[in-house]
Design a protein around this motif. Structure first.
Motif, short mmCIF file in Angstrom:
data_model
loop_
_atom_site.label_atom_id
_atom_site.label_comp_id
_atom_site.label_asym_id
_atom_site.label_seq_id
_atom_site.Cartn_x
_atom_site.Cartn_y
_atom_site.Cartn_z
N GLY A 152 4.16 -16.09 10.07
CA GLY A 152 4.03 -14.64 9.97
C GLY A 152 4.26 -14.15 8.56
N ILE A 153 3.30 -13.38 8.05
CA ILE A 153 3.42 -12.76 6.73
C ILE A 153 3.28 -11.25 6.91
N CYS A 154 4.24 -10.51 6.37
CA CYS A 154 4.26 -9.05 6.50
C CYS A 154 4.23 -8.42 5.12
N TYR A 155 3.40 -7.39 4.96
CA TYR A 155 3.46 -6.63 3.70
C TYR A 155 4.12 -5.29 3.97
N VAL A 156 4.84 -4.78 2.98
CA VAL A 156 5.50 -3.48 3.07
C VAL A 156 4.42 -2.41 3.00
N GLY A 157 4.45 -1.48 3.94
CA GLY A 157 3.45 -0.41 3.99
C GLY A 157 2.67 -0.49 5.28
N GLY A 158 1.46 0.05 5.26
CA GLY A 158 0.57 -0.03 6.42
C GLY A 158 0.32 1.28 7.12
N VAL A 159 1.03 2.36 6.72
CA VAL A 159 0.77 3.68 7.30
C VAL A 159 0.85 4.74 6.20
N ASP A 160 0.20 5.89 6.48
CA ASP A 160 0.26 6.99 5.53
C ASP A 160 1.51 7.84 5.78
N ALA A 161 1.63 8.94 5.10
CA ALA A 161 2.81 9.79 5.21
C ALA A 161 3.00 10.36 6.62
N LYS A 162 1.89 10.44 7.38
CA LYS A 162 1.96 10.97 8.76
C LYS A 162 2.07 9.84 9.78
N MET A 163 2.35 8.63 9.29
CA MET A 163 2.52 7.44 10.12
C MET A 163 1.23 7.00 10.83
N LYS A 164 0.09 7.34 10.23
CA LYS A 164 -1.20 6.88 10.74
C LYS A 164 -1.58 5.59 10.02
N PRO A 165 -2.20 4.63 10.72
CA PRO A 165 -2.57 3.36 10.08
C PRO A 165 -3.42 3.58 8.82
N LYS A 166 -3.05 2.87 7.76
CA LYS A 166 -3.79 2.94 6.50
C LYS A 166 -3.51 1.66 5.72
N ASP A 167 -4.55 1.15 5.10
CA ASP A 167 -4.37 -0.01 4.22
C ASP A 167 -3.73 0.50 2.93
N THR A 168 -2.44 0.31 2.82
CA THR A 168 -1.68 0.82 1.68
C THR A 168 -1.34 -0.28 0.67
N ARG A 169 -1.91 -1.45 0.82
CA ARG A 169 -1.56 -2.56 -0.07
C ARG A 169 -1.81 -2.21 -1.53
N THR A 170 -0.83 -2.51 -2.34
CA THR A 170 -0.99 -2.35 -3.78
C THR A 170 -1.83 -3.52 -4.31
N PRO A 171 -2.40 -3.39 -5.50
CA PRO A 171 -3.12 -4.53 -6.07
C PRO A 171 -2.25 -5.79 -6.13
N ALA A 172 -0.98 -5.63 -6.45
CA ALA A 172 -0.07 -6.79 -6.51
C ALA A 172 0.11 -7.41 -5.13
N GLN A 173 0.23 -6.59 -4.09
CA GLN A 173 0.35 -7.13 -2.73
C GLN A 173 -0.92 -7.86 -2.31
#
Length: 136
Positions: free
Chosen positions: A73-94
């Motif tokens: 299992g690999i998890c990245y920090v993020g994944g939702v917008d400010a309203k907690m709706k799913p969004k690809d929030t990955r930074t270029p580094a991630q």
């Protein structure tokens, strides 16, 4: 700790934390211990792209219900917008770190099957908030 078993799968997750919130791997592991009684993921990728190993590859995590045997299992920090709706929030580094990790596992385990959490049968959530088949 339970043995992972032969590695067959790699599953990508998001932490479902709001875009830009700098949550650390240690915090995610604390949340998982409180909810599941153990650390869930083998790796957590923080906003700056840092890969934090949270479980060794020999220990079974708690990240895909009844499908954790042989599953990294690999998890990245993020994944939702400010309203907690799913969004690809990955930074270029991630994104770069995720590509690197997946590439390393594919080299070590040529037949490994890479999925997003949502790609597992019976999973009714958007995690990891992007299509793993096209987004790595």
């Amino acid at each position: 700790m339970t043995a992972l078993g032969p590695i067959k799968y790699l599953t990508i997750h998001c932490a479902a934390t709001p875009e830009g919130r700098d949550v650390k791997a240690a915090t995610i592991s604390q949340w998982d211990k409180a909810k599941f009684g153990q650390v869930s993921y083998h790796h957590v990728v923080e906003l700056d792209g840092k890969d934090v190993v949270t479980l060794p590859d020999t220990v079974k995590g708690a990240h895909v219900g009844l499908n954790n045997t042989g599953n990294i299992g690999i998890c990245y920090v993020g994944g939702v917008d400010a309203k907690m709706k799913p969004k690809d929030t990955r930074t270029p580094a991630q994104k770069a770190t995720l590509r690197q990790l997946v590439g390393e596992y594919r080299l070590r385990f040529p037949n490994i099957i890479v999925r997003g959490h949502r790609d597992w049968p019976g999973v009714a959530r958007a995690c990891p908030s992007f299509d793993v088949k096209t987004g790595l």
